[in-house]
Design an enzyme around this catalytic site. Structure first.
Site, mmCIF file in Angstrom:
data_model
loop_
_atom_site.group_PDB
_atom_site.id
_atom_site.type_symbol
_atom_site.label_atom_id
_atom_site.label_comp_id
_atom_site.label_asym_id
_atom_site.label_seq_id
_atom_site.Cartn_x
_atom_site.Cartn_y
_atom_site.Cartn_z
ATOM 1 N N ARG A 58 4.729 -18.763 -40.285
ATOM 2 C CA ARG A 58 3.600 -18.922 -41.202
ATOM 3 C C ARG A 58 4.010 -19.576 -42.511
ATOM 4 O O ARG A 58 3.188 -20.228 -43.159
ATOM 5 C CB ARG A 58 2.894 -17.582 -41.415
ATOM 6 C CG ARG A 58 2.100 -17.160 -40.163
ATOM 7 C CD ARG A 58 1.692 -15.715 -40.178
ATOM 8 N NE ARG A 58 2.807 -14.799 -40.358
ATOM 9 C CZ ARG A 58 3.657 -14.428 -39.394
ATOM 10 N NH1 ARG A 58 3.522 -14.902 -38.188
ATOM 11 N NH2 ARG A 58 4.644 -13.594 -39.647
ATOM 12 N N GLU A 95 11.925 -5.374 -41.343
ATOM 13 C CA GLU A 95 11.462 -3.995 -41.225
ATOM 14 C C GLU A 95 11.501 -3.446 -39.813
ATOM 15 O O GLU A 95 11.473 -2.239 -39.617
ATOM 16 C CB GLU A 95 10.066 -3.818 -41.841
ATOM 17 C CG GLU A 95 8.964 -4.632 -41.204
ATOM 18 C CD GLU A 95 8.759 -6.001 -41.837
ATOM 19 O OE1 GLU A 95 7.612 -6.436 -41.892
ATOM 20 O OE2 GLU A 95 9.750 -6.653 -42.250
#
Length: 171
Positions: A58, A95
């Site tokens: 992105r 994460e």
């Protein structure tokens, strides 16, 4: 910030416990795309970049219009196996796991002012790895820019305190 209305939240993606912020619907709306490009350009312009660097995927979608608008170069930072050799490789954690980023070796970055752009600042691992790639290529990272900063994940703590970090919104 009208573009925020188009951000979609997807729970448990890419794995359980992660709340994914999807900016693709923002880009599907011409007014949303125009607004984020204008806001990011206003954020970045004072840093006087010569190159926009963006991690896959992105980040690419934001960096292209920004580089064009600012009349600067664009460097794509890719996942392994996407670039022809030779590459510079950098490992990082995020994460929900570990990965690698790569960029083409030999790009004319030595001495250039680079701004790293991505959609979301979460734990900071991806853009910290991109910054290490930029430094290894001889560039100076002069800023980090994001659409969204997930403050609770403390991604700023993984980035140099000497480099400005900007986000259009914090959640």
């Amino acid at each position: 910030m009208q573009w925020l209305q188009y951000v979609r939240e997807i729970p448990d993606f890419p794995e359980p416990g992660v709340l994914f912020r999807d900016i693709l619907p923002v880009l599907a709306h011409p007014d949303g795309l125009a607004e984020i490009v204008q806001e990011l350009e206003a954020l970045i312009r004072p840093w006087q970049p010569e190159v926009i660097m963006a991690p896959e995927a992105r980040g690419f979608l934001l960096a292209g219009p920004l580089a064009f608008s600012l009349n600067v170069g664009l460097v794509a930072v890719r996942k392994p196996g996407k670039l022809p050799a030779p590459v510079i490789d950098e490992a990082y954690t995020l994460e929900y796991g570990e990965n690698h980023l790569q960029m083409e070796a030999g790009l004319p970055l030595a001495g250039k002012r680079v701004v790293i752009v991505d959609d979301v600042l979460a734990t900071g691992g991806t853009v910290a790895a991109a910054a290490r790639l930029a430094h290894r290529a001889g560039a100076e990272v002069v800023g980090f820019a994001f659409l969204i900063e997930l403050v609770s994940l403390q991604g700023r703590s993984r980035l140099s305190s000497e480099v400005p970090v900007g986000a259009l919104t914090a959640l």
